[in-house]
Design a protein around this motif. Sequence first.
Motif, mmCIF file in Angstrom:
data_model
loop_
_atom_site.group_PDB
_atom_site.id
_atom_site.type_symbol
_atom_site.label_atom_id
_atom_site.label_comp_id
_atom_site.label_asym_id
_atom_site.label_seq_id
_atom_site.Cartn_x
_atom_site.Cartn_y
_atom_site.Cartn_z
ATOM 1 N N LEU A 356 0.965 -1.123 0.027
ATOM 2 C CA LEU A 356 0.049 -0.060 0.058
ATOM 3 C C LEU A 356 0.817 1.258 -0.007
ATOM 4 N N SER A 357 2.231 1.032 -0.212
ATOM 5 C CA SER A 357 3.094 2.458 -0.079
ATOM 6 C C SER A 357 2.603 3.184 1.221
ATOM 7 N N LEU A 358 2.635 2.590 2.259
ATOM 8 C CA LEU A 358 2.124 3.434 3.453
ATOM 9 C C LEU A 358 3.073 4.361 3.934
ATOM 10 N N ARG A 359 4.226 4.442 3.572
ATOM 11 C CA ARG A 359 5.292 5.220 4.115
ATOM 12 C C ARG A 359 5.346 6.708 3.183
ATOM 13 N N GLN A 360 4.528 6.669 2.015
ATOM 14 C CA GLN A 360 4.505 7.791 1.475
ATOM 15 C C GLN A 360 3.322 8.402 1.566
ATOM 16 N N ARG A 361 2.525 7.985 2.533
ATOM 17 C CA ARG A 361 1.010 8.568 2.850
ATOM 18 C C ARG A 361 1.279 9.684 4.132
ATOM 19 N N HIS A 362 0.306 10.465 3.647
ATOM 20 C CA HIS A 362 0.445 11.630 4.689
ATOM 21 C C HIS A 362 0.117 10.989 6.189
ATOM 22 N N HIS A 363 -1.053 10.326 5.845
ATOM 23 C CA HIS A 363 -1.438 9.753 7.195
ATOM 24 C C HIS A 363 -1.346 8.229 7.150
ATOM 25 N N ASN A 364 -0.530 7.484 8.056
ATOM 26 C CA ASN A 364 -0.004 6.237 8.083
ATOM 27 C C ASN A 364 -0.712 5.677 9.488
ATOM 28 N N GLY A 365 -1.920 5.026 9.174
ATOM 29 C CA GLY A 365 -2.787 4.707 10.137
ATOM 30 C C GLY A 365 -1.946 3.387 11.061
ATOM 31 N N LEU A 366 -1.420 2.538 10.339
ATOM 32 C CA LEU A 366 -0.702 1.179 10.765
ATOM 33 C C LEU A 366 0.457 1.826 11.709
ATOM 34 N N ALA A 367 1.328 2.727 11.319
ATOM 35 C CA ALA A 367 2.393 3.473 12.145
ATOM 36 C C ALA A 367 1.780 3.814 13.369
ATOM 37 N N LYS A 368 0.725 4.692 13.329
ATOM 38 C CA LYS A 368 0.039 4.998 14.640
ATOM 39 C C LYS A 368 -0.464 3.917 15.597
ATOM 40 N N LEU A 369 -0.952 2.910 14.903
ATOM 41 C CA LEU A 369 -1.354 1.654 15.836
ATOM 42 C C LEU A 369 0.044 1.276 16.511
ATOM 43 N N LEU A 370 0.986 1.017 15.805
ATOM 44 C CA LEU A 370 2.188 0.247 16.430
ATOM 45 C C LEU A 370 2.831 1.270 17.451
ATOM 46 N N SER A 371 2.723 2.691 17.273
ATOM 47 C CA SER A 371 3.310 3.607 18.197
ATOM 48 C C SER A 371 2.470 3.326 19.395
ATOM 49 N N ARG A 372 1.046 3.518 19.338
ATOM 50 C CA ARG A 372 0.289 3.368 20.417
ATOM 51 C C ARG A 372 0.532 2.267 21.351
ATOM 52 N N LEU A 373 0.497 0.940 20.713
ATOM 53 C CA LEU A 373 0.691 -0.325 21.403
ATOM 54 C C LEU A 373 1.949 -0.263 21.965
ATOM 55 N N GLN A 374 3.102 -0.040 21.327
ATOM 56 C CA GLN A 374 4.659 0.058 21.944
ATOM 57 C C GLN A 374 4.429 0.879 23.188
ATOM 58 N N LEU A 375 3.844 1.939 23.287
ATOM 59 C CA LEU A 375 3.633 2.956 24.266
ATOM 60 C C LEU A 375 2.895 2.094 25.282
ATOM 61 N N HIS A 376 1.816 1.712 25.010
ATOM 62 C CA HIS A 376 0.914 0.980 26.155
ATOM 63 C C HIS A 376 1.871 -0.056 26.617
ATOM 64 N N LEU A 377 2.600 -0.913 25.908
ATOM 65 C CA LEU A 377 3.320 -2.097 26.360
ATOM 66 C C LEU A 377 4.404 -1.805 27.543
ATOM 67 N N SER A 378 4.826 -0.605 27.055
ATOM 68 C CA SER A 378 6.369 0.129 27.644
ATOM 69 C C SER A 378 5.573 0.516 29.027
ATOM 70 N N LYS A 379 4.471 0.958 29.183
ATOM 71 C CA LYS A 379 4.039 1.503 30.516
ATOM 72 C C LYS A 379 3.426 0.237 31.275
ATOM 73 N N SER A 380 3.013 -0.668 30.568
ATOM 74 C CA SER A 380 2.459 -1.830 31.407
ATOM 75 C C SER A 380 3.496 -2.869 32.201
ATOM 76 N N PHE A 381 4.764 -2.744 31.741
ATOM 77 C CA PHE A 381 5.732 -3.227 32.626
ATOM 78 C C PHE A 381 6.015 -2.526 34.008
ATOM 79 N N THR A 382 5.814 -1.364 33.600
ATOM 80 C CA THR A 382 6.007 -0.511 35.139
ATOM 81 C C THR A 382 4.886 -0.671 35.676
ATOM 82 N N ALA A 383 3.481 -0.662 35.211
ATOM 83 C CA ALA A 383 2.262 -0.429 36.088
ATOM 84 C C ALA A 383 2.171 -2.205 36.801
#
Length: 641
Positions: A356-383
């Motif tokens: 889908l050539s996502l990296r050429q898109r102005h809005h990359n929904g998959l990258a946003k999903l990965l970022s949110r999930l990684q942040l949540h996982l990082s916080k869960s270890f501390t939680a």
Amino acid sequence: MATDNYLYDDAEEEAELEFLRESLEQMDNLADKTTQLLKVFDIRLKNLGRIIAPIYKSTQKLTRLYDNIEITMSSLDDTLLFFNVAKDEADTIRTGPDENELLPYLDSINRLKDASDALKQLDLDSASQSQQEIYELLRIGLGNLSQLFSQWLKQHSGGIDPVAYHSVADVPTFPTDTEKLLSMLATYLNLVNDEVSYDLKLTKTYAGIRTRHLQKSLAQFGDMSNGYIRSNSFDGPLPGQNRYSEAASRSNPSEVRFCTIRNEHWYEPGTSPFAQYTVNIVKLFQAERDLVRRIMPTVISEETFLTTADRPFETYIGTGEKMVSFFLNSPLYEVLQALDVYGYLLENDSVFDALLSLRQRHHNGLAKLLSRLQLHLSKSFTALINLIRNPFKDDTMPKQTGGVHELVYNTLTYLAYIIVYKDLLTNIFLPLGDGHWNQGSLQDAPNVSQHASDPSDGLSIFQHYLRDVVEALSHMIEQGGKQMKRPALQFVFLINNHSYLARALRDAMYAGDEHSQSLGLGDLVGRSALGRIESQIERSRKGYVATWKAVMSSFPAASLSPAEKLNMFNQGLDDMVRSQKAYELFDSDVRAMLISDATEAVVPDYETFLRQNPDRSPEFARAMKYTPRDIQRKISAMLDD
């Protein structure tokens, strides 16, 4: 005589010479006359050339004029035929194509196209009516072909169950013959469409049909994901808890659940509906891209595929956003599913980008999903570790009826599952840094190991985290024991929960097992942690024995009679047994150990007391409620399963 002959010969030769001279003179005269004649001919030929040249040129012009007239007459005949093409082809075009014999219909459209091109070049007012008729027939003809293209597409675009097909090559598309016809028709329509400047919207036609096919095929995964969210989301008070109770003092309901409700349905890798969604949307997208390349012309195939996949991908990302929002407000055990989904997304990130050539898109929904999930996982270890270090609120106190505390059970089961993702976790932990889970917490947090053996290695950092969790869990058990109302139950709580913790580590040590393919929790935490927990169990056993020894505290009292001592002992024994009668233990070995410790603490001293007090007075006989064997049986039944 001889002289006469000689004279005669000279005269003859002289005559011959004279004759020769005369002949030569005649020949010279003849040559001169011939030359003069040739000169006259030459002059006349030149004059004739000058006379013929204009005639020759006129003849050439006449020939060219004749040829031009012939060509003009032929072109005029052809042009006159173009005026009649609309009338000749009208019935064929309006009737529509024969699916079994398409070429005659294409020939009719070609003739219309040729006539249209020819009449445009004439630019005659008299041709405008014919041009309009031809354009209308072209519109009808191309529209009919477009409808046939749509019809053939729809025949095999009703949706499939992608789960039934293991690989991209297995995904069904179209029969070979139908695919060839679609390819031929798409190529023809695209070519003619450009030549006649008629917007067929071929890409839109294909995308409209195949988009619905993809959406129908993937709908089950969106429904399963949304259904999972609805069935596992919770709102309001926990079971048995008043919504407005002051006891509900912990602000995060998901933490309360993790501390108080034993989770019996742990996530298994690969079972997330969204993980299945990811696998199958990639499979279908790859199959669709290959199909588009086989059917659609190269110049529009990429645009066609992107248009086709755009809406299904948008729906997929929307479902992913809902799943991430669900993870953010769910108990910690849902981190397992979040971690699994993150792994699937990470694994297919490059595949999605290639499709889908996502990296050429102005809005990359998959990258946003990965970022949110990684942040949540990082916080869960501390939680998790913060929750273990401060577990007890009014609504999360340990039960007086015993058993393995829910937080101990949930945490150890959680750790056993989470190490399945060891490779993924090491990549997450490395950029976060060693000890990141302790940042912001108290520096004197109990039993915090100092650092990883190799702070530049993700696995070493992960092992450090596991050790800190286990140490925090051990400290939490110590704190939980203090919440027990009876001293004996405090030690039973400690022994029971520490034994469960030790068993979880001991049973997950596979490093020495030649048949094991991976490291268990015990291997990752290390034997030193297990040794410390076993030492704590031994200390708790000594404390437990001391509580039983206290039952016989009346025996040394000099101010009491033997009968009074027995009465006090009987009361203490009954109270001790009653307090532990219904206490829940997780394991028969722990039960046997506690019974053995209690028996060894009481029976020998009781037997000694009886030997030292041979009094057989009625008061003593009435006070002697239990024989040593009775006590042994009573203690054995104390923690009955």
